[in-house]
Design a protein around this motif. Structure first.
Motif, short mmCIF file in Angstrom:
data_model
loop_
_atom_site.label_atom_id
_atom_site.label_comp_id
_atom_site.label_asym_id
_atom_site.label_seq_id
_atom_site.Cartn_x
_atom_site.Cartn_y
_atom_site.Cartn_z
N ALA A 181 43.58 44.13 44.02
CA ALA A 181 44.26 42.66 44.24
C ALA A 181 45.41 42.76 43.05
CB ALA A 181 43.00 41.68 43.67
N ALA A 182 46.31 41.60 43.32
CA ALA A 182 47.26 41.54 42.56
C ALA A 182 46.67 40.84 41.02
CB ALA A 182 48.22 40.42 43.09
N GLN A 183 47.46 41.30 40.25
CA GLN A 183 46.82 40.75 38.72
C GLN A 183 47.27 39.47 38.50
OE1 GLN A 183 44.94 42.48 36.71
NE2 GLN A 183 44.76 44.20 38.31
N ALA A 184 46.33 38.64 37.98
CA ALA A 184 46.77 37.09 37.77
C ALA A 184 47.85 37.09 36.77
CB ALA A 184 45.52 36.28 37.23
N GLY A 185 48.75 35.98 36.64
CA GLY A 185 49.71 35.67 35.78
C GLY A 185 50.86 36.72 36.37
N GLY B 261 56.89 52.27 48.28
CA GLY B 261 55.85 51.25 48.35
C GLY B 261 54.84 51.63 49.47
N GLY B 262 54.52 50.57 50.23
CA GLY B 262 53.59 50.59 51.40
C GLY B 262 52.32 49.87 51.43
N PRO B 263 51.82 49.74 52.45
CA PRO B 263 50.61 48.81 52.59
C PRO B 263 49.41 49.61 51.92
CG PRO B 263 50.96 49.81 54.73
CD PRO B 263 51.96 50.18 53.69
N VAL B 264 48.24 48.86 51.64
CA VAL B 264 47.13 49.27 51.02
C VAL B 264 46.14 49.71 52.29
CG1 VAL B 264 47.08 48.32 48.88
CG2 VAL B 264 45.85 47.31 50.67
N ARG B 265 46.35 49.37 53.26
CA ARG B 265 45.82 49.91 54.65
C ARG B 265 46.45 49.24 55.82
NH1 ARG B 265 40.67 51.63 56.13
NH2 ARG B 265 39.99 51.75 53.96
N LEU B 266 46.19 50.07 56.99
CA LEU B 266 46.90 49.82 58.23
C LEU B 266 46.07 49.55 59.38
CD1 LEU B 266 49.07 49.27 60.38
CD2 LEU B 266 49.16 51.85 60.37
N PHE B 267 45.82 48.37 59.92
CA PHE B 267 44.88 48.10 60.83
C PHE B 267 45.66 48.27 62.18
CE2 PHE B 267 42.49 46.10 57.36
CZ PHE B 267 41.24 46.30 57.52
N ILE C 214 43.94 54.30 57.50
CA ILE C 214 44.01 53.45 58.89
C ILE C 214 42.82 53.11 59.35
CG2 ILE C 214 44.78 53.62 61.15
CD1 ILE C 214 47.21 55.45 60.30
N THR C 215 42.41 51.63 59.64
CA THR C 215 41.45 51.45 60.50
C THR C 215 41.91 51.11 62.01
OG1 THR C 215 40.19 50.64 58.55
CG2 THR C 215 39.61 49.68 60.55
N GLU D 179 35.63 42.44 54.67
CA GLU D 179 35.05 43.72 53.96
C GLU D 179 36.15 44.37 53.41
OE1 GLU D 179 32.85 45.90 57.05
OE2 GLU D 179 31.08 44.27 57.04
N HIS D 180 37.20 44.51 54.01
CA HIS D 180 38.70 45.06 53.50
C HIS D 180 39.02 44.30 52.32
CE1 HIS D 180 42.74 46.53 52.84
NE2 HIS D 180 43.08 45.36 53.12
N PHE D 181 39.24 43.23 52.33
CA PHE D 181 39.90 42.55 51.14
C PHE D 181 39.05 42.50 50.10
CE2 PHE D 181 42.41 40.62 54.28
CZ PHE D 181 43.88 41.03 54.11
#
Length: 256
Positions: free
Chosen positions: A252-256, A114-120, A193-194, A245-247
């Motif tokens: 995004a998670a899919q609805a439902g 897995g893992g994050p989509v971005r690391l600040f 990475i930001t 701006e990042h978000f």
């Protein structure tokens, strides 16, 4: 306050739960810091983003628990607590020591697939950039002087002897964790990475912040804001703009 199946409610705090949000932001505090530092972030982003702030042992309501003065051990424990929170895309934000913890937790998530989509990574030099520092070996007055120099703690708090005694163990343990941390050679994450740094931060030069680019196999960008080590206290609006701006662009998670 709801918790994930893997968390006992001690590690992960949601001050403004946003269960329907398509994104989740996990925030990692600085040395001596606590989850409540990110309460304004949770308030500002809810309900668009579900904000989870990590609470390390040895502070606030966890003050009676043993401190963890080793980054690898702390990352192992945080990773275990965050299992079950990855039901939607994760973004990690860590300031100072929190940037190192976030980086190591991201590496552990990636090992699991897995893992994050971005690391600040805020207010922290790249993991491979080492300075010979020994704040954790100083006397109490030396640690207090260091914190005052960083402007990370209200001077009124530092003038209260009872409160000083409460925070000093956590500060000393956290400084030891940071100052004894050694990054595994060639360590990277697969997410972008930001890096964000204050232009007058005595703990992180622009070159040291820019070297975070060597710790990702994806994209990298660097934001330089006016201020010192705790630039984000006075530049919160700028940090929120960067996060917004990042978000806006993040999956995004899919609805439902």
């Amino acid at each position: 306050m709801s918790v994930s199946p893997a968390d006992d409610g001690l590690w992960c705090r949601r001050f403004h739960p946003a269960p329907e949000a398509p994104h989740r932001l996990v925030c990692f505090p600085h040395a001596g810091g606590s989850a409540s530092y990110y309460l304004p972030v949770a308030a500002a982003l809810s309900p668009r983003v579900d904000v989870v702030a990590v609470q390390y042992p040895g502070r606030q309501d966890r003050r009676g628990e043993p401190l963890i003065d080793d980054i690898a051990t702390l990352a192992d424990r945080v990773h275990a607590a965050l299992r079950g929170w990855d039901d939607r895309p994760l973004t990690f934000f860590g300031h100072s020591m929190g940037a190192l913890v976030a980086f190591e937790v991201a590496r552990r998530f990636e090992r699991d697939g897995g893992g994050p989509v971005r690391l600040f990574a805020s207010g922290r030099r790249a993991p491979s950039r080492y300075r010979d520092e020994n704040v954790h070996q100083r006397g109490d007055d030396g640690i207090i002087a260091e914190v005052k120099a960083m402007s990370g703690t209200d001077d009124r708090l530092l003038g209260d002897e009872e409160l000083i005694r409460m925070i000093l163990p956590a500060l000393r343990g956290d400084y030891k964790a940071v100052e004894t941390y050694r990054c595994e050679p060639g360590a990277t994450v697969a997410c972008p990475i930001t890096a964000i740094v204050g232009d007058s931060d005595p703990k992180t030069s622009l070159d040291e912040a820019d070297d975070w680019r060597g710790h990702t196999t994806a994209g990298f960008d660097l934001h330089v804001l006016p201020g010192g080590h705790f630039y984000l206290n006075s530049r919160a609006a700028d940090v929120m703009r960067i996060l917004d701006e990042h978000f806006a662009a993040a999956p995004a998670a899919q609805a439902g």
